[in-house]
Design a protein around this motif. Structure first.
Motif, mmCIF file in Angstrom:
data_model
loop_
_atom_site.group_PDB
_atom_site.id
_atom_site.type_symbol
_atom_site.label_atom_id
_atom_site.label_comp_id
_atom_site.label_asym_id
_atom_site.label_seq_id
_atom_site.Cartn_x
_atom_site.Cartn_y
_atom_site.Cartn_z
ATOM 1 N N UNK A 1 1.050 -8.330 6.135
ATOM 2 C CA UNK A 1 0.184 -8.311 4.966
ATOM 3 C C UNK A 1 0.438 -7.092 4.085
ATOM 4 N N UNK A 2 0.744 -5.953 4.701
ATOM 5 C CA UNK A 2 0.895 -4.713 3.935
ATOM 6 C C UNK A 2 2.337 -4.432 3.548
ATOM 7 N N UNK A 3 3.289 -4.796 4.395
ATOM 8 C CA UNK A 3 4.685 -4.429 4.143
ATOM 9 C C UNK A 3 5.601 -5.394 4.888
ATOM 10 N N UNK A 4 6.891 -5.203 4.672
ATOM 11 C CA UNK A 4 7.927 -5.960 5.385
ATOM 12 C C UNK A 4 8.616 -4.988 6.333
ATOM 13 N N UNK B 1 9.558 -8.789 -1.846
ATOM 14 C CA UNK B 1 9.150 -7.672 -2.685
ATOM 15 C C UNK B 1 8.080 -6.846 -2.014
ATOM 16 N N UNK B 2 7.759 -5.729 -2.641
ATOM 17 C CA UNK B 2 6.753 -4.837 -2.100
ATOM 18 C C UNK B 2 7.377 -3.717 -1.287
ATOM 19 N N UNK C 1 11.905 4.232 4.007
ATOM 20 C CA UNK C 1 10.965 3.488 3.171
ATOM 21 C C UNK C 1 11.621 3.161 1.835
ATOM 22 N N UNK C 2 11.407 1.959 1.373
ATOM 23 C CA UNK C 2 11.912 1.534 0.076
ATOM 24 C C UNK C 2 10.958 0.495 -0.501
ATOM 25 N N UNK C 3 11.013 0.336 -1.796
ATOM 26 C CA UNK C 3 10.180 -0.661 -2.475
ATOM 27 C C UNK C 3 11.074 -1.504 -3.368
#
Length: 647
Positions: free
Chosen positions: A180-183, A223-224, A269-271
């Protein structure tokens, strides 16, 4: 939504938003400054804005202007169609997937485009002929009996986009879990054994995973926030190599990407910009059994939970009966292993408990129902067999009959440009960096090395042939070495000549070598003004070749008449430019000046009648007088100490 944007090949036109516009954020450096100048030369309608896409890098002003005119034609057609009908109706629709694929992905580095449908092939040919005629020979019709996706192994690539675990060529694997928050993406070495030690194996696995992660993010359109758990690496250079590989692999991505650094826990970490819903959201449904959790409870745990719920419902007031429909394995467990607990609940609360196994249910689903004591079903004592047969079969959720959607056709379609497309310049092909297994410093070129390679030793056959037929021409390096060897004895002889020359009197120095101050006033016979090195070279050549000096014919130089005032100035100037005397002469002049000064003071004392006052300080008793102090040896020019001579 009122700000409309029309996307072209090189530009994005915003016809009703004059404040917007500029250059894509992904374009940096000199390309950005060059495109800014080209953007200023474009002629656009008043009140419109333009954004130059990344495909516009390296394009000429004519190509950008042609694309802008095409988009402006489309906007004028949209405005005309909007005033012709009564709302609501569909005016314009974004191009289909074929047009978008050709417009966004066809570049110079693509060899060919295969189409397996004649109808689509004709559309693609017409589109390319209008927009980019130079790519017309790259579109070909695929007519083989083997399906195109099977021949080029595209089906396997599509299947990998739906899998949770993706295998790597070296034997490792990456596990992709959207939450829900990230991949979250985890990298496992698994059976990867490439490399001599653990550090090298981890490096190669992480490099392969970086390329595959960038590819999977594009395929799945995720995405995200994305968090990648790389295999731990102790060397900082290896971590930097993995970060650079990931950045290079994400450069072709059209979405905006921001990448961080690998932390001390091995996390990066990446977006990624969310352009549209991901592949899992558009082509998947939530699992009806686990409801998206990914795991379910086992039979014993689910049976104990139902047993506690039965007692909770039985405790309530005016409860006449509690019915629960459960899957067959759960019902079997309750009626056999938990029979005493069920009888205890009925006896203590004086409530009838019915456990009905339902073959249409699967764990962890169940249906619990509480009936009051005044309910007619309780009074009639309905049988459990009748209750089970009355239960309707649930409709499967995965197989749904989709009705054909009737789509409204847009009024504005098939917009053709007014003028043919200009001849496009060749697009800059991206130079891929060579990936070498060895990570470290780059190899220095031969020309940048300090030590030149040793000359190859001649074999016996070459020596014999050279003795008989003469030596072959030497390379440039050997010829340079020979010239250096020739110059060495010449330089040595020149040094010996300088040493053997007698010392000339400083007062007899030639006027042509008086120092740097005379460069401003001294000129050669032909009127040219030379520097100190040039004069030295000229004097050296004269001294070395006296014959040439003797044979030269004397030239008469006519000097203009000079006034006496000017002559006095030049004489004073020459006295100032006279060479500096040596140390002995300077010492003698100083002693003479001191003696003359003392003589003047004595004459002044005798004529005025005053007594001279000795201003020398009085030395304390026990201290050494000035005459008895040892005189320190004075250091000469060469560093040797000269002893003071006693007179």
């Amino acid at each position: 939504t009122t700000y409309i944007s029309l996307a072209g090949r090189y530009l994005v036109l915003m016809p009703n938003n004059p404040d917007a516009g500029g250059i894509s954020r992904r374009i940096e450096g000199e390309d950005r400054a060059e495109l800014r100048d080209k953007l200023a030369n474009l002629t656009m309608t008043q009140g419109a804005g333009v954004i130059i896409r990344t495909a516009g890098v390296g394009r000429t002003v004519e190509e950008l202007q042609w694309d802008l005119d095409y988009l402006d034609t489309a906007w004028q057609a949209i405005r005309k169609a909007a005033l012709s009908g009564v709302a609501p109706f569909l005016i314009y629709q974004e191009s289909n997937v074929i047009v978008r694929a050709i417009r966004d992905h066809l570049r110079q580095d693509i060899g060919e485009v295969l189409v397996d449908s004649e109808e689509v092939f004709d559309k693609v040919k017409d589109l390319i002929q209008q927009v980019m005629p130079s790519f017309g020979n790259k579109v070909k019709l695929y007519q083989d009996e083997t399906p195109m996706f099977n021949r080029f192994q595209i089906e396997g690539q599509i299947e990998s986009a739906f899998q949770r675990e993706v295998r790597l060529p070296s034997g490792g694997a990456i596990v992709i879990d959207p939450t829900e928050a990230l991949v979250s993406i985890d990298i496992n070495s698994a059976r990867a054994t490439k490399g001599g030690d653990i550090e090298e194996t981890a490096l190669h696995t992480n490099l392969e995973a970086a390329d595959e992660i960038a590819r999977q993010l594009r395929l799945r359109d995720m995405g995200g926030l994305v968090v990648i758990d790389f295999i731990d690496m102790s060397a900082n250079k290896n971590q930097k190599a993995v970060e650079n590989r990931l950045k290079d692999a994400l450069k072709p991505d059209r979405a905006r990407v921001q990448i961080g650094r690998i932390s001390r826990f091995g996390l990066l970490e990446m977006s990624r910009q969310r352009l549209r819903p991901s592949l899992g959201e558009t082509s998947g449904v939530v699992c009806p059994r686990c409801h998206g959790q990914g795991s379910i409870r086992d039979v014993q745990s689910l049976a104990l939970q139902i047993l506690r719920l039965l007692e909770d419902e039985a405790v309530k007031e005016r409860t006449g009966e509690v019915r629960v429909q459960v899957p067959v394995p759960v019902g079997t467990f309750l009626l056999n292993e938990k029979r005493q607990q069920l009888e205890s609940i009925q006896r203590r609360h004086k409530v009838r408990v019915l456990v009905i196994p339902n073959p249409n249910m699967e764990t962890p689903n169940y249906d619990l129902q509480r009936l009051r004591d005044d309910d007619p079903q309780v009074a009639s004592l309905e049988l459990s067999i009748d209750i089970q047969t009355a239960t309707p079969d649930p409709e499967p959720e995965l197989v749904r009959a989709r009705q054909a959607e009737v789509r409204e056709k847009a009024l504005v379609t098939d917009i053709k440009p007014k003028t043919p497309a200009p001849e496009s310049a060749p697009e800059p092909t991206p130079v891929e960096a060579k990936t070498d297994d060895s990570i470290g410093r780059k190899k220095r070129p031969e020309s940048a090395r300090r030590r030149q390679p040793k000359p190859e030793s001649k074999s016996l056959v070459n020596r014999v042939l050279g003795f008989l037929f003469g030596e072959p021409e030497a390379p440039a390096s050997s010829s340079r070495q020979e010239t250096n060897n020739r110059r060495r004895p010449q330089k040595k002889a020149e040094r010996n000549d300088r040493k053997e020359r007698p010392e000339s009197d400083p007062t007899q120095r030639p006027e042509t070598n008086r120092g740097p101050q005379q460069q401003e006033t001294e000129r050669s016979a032909d009127g040219s003004q030379g520097g100190r090195r040039r004069r030295r070279r000229r004097n050296k050549n004269r001294s070395e070749t006296p014959e040439s000096v003797e044979t030269t014919t004397p030239t008469t130089v006519t000097t203009p008449e000079v006034s006496p005032e000017r002559e006095a100035e030049l004489k004073a100037h020459e006295e100032n430019l006279s060479p500096r005397p040596k140390r002995a002469q300077r010492k003698q002049r100083g002693e003479e000046a001191i003696a003359s000064q003392e003589a003047k003071l004595e004459n002044h004392a005798t004529t005025s009648g005053e007594t001279t006052i000795d201003d020398a300080p009085v030395l304390n008793e026990g201290m050494i007088a000035d005459a008895d102090k040892p005189k320190r040896a004075r250091r000469g020019r060469r560093g040797s100490r000269k002893t003071n001579e006693t007179v």
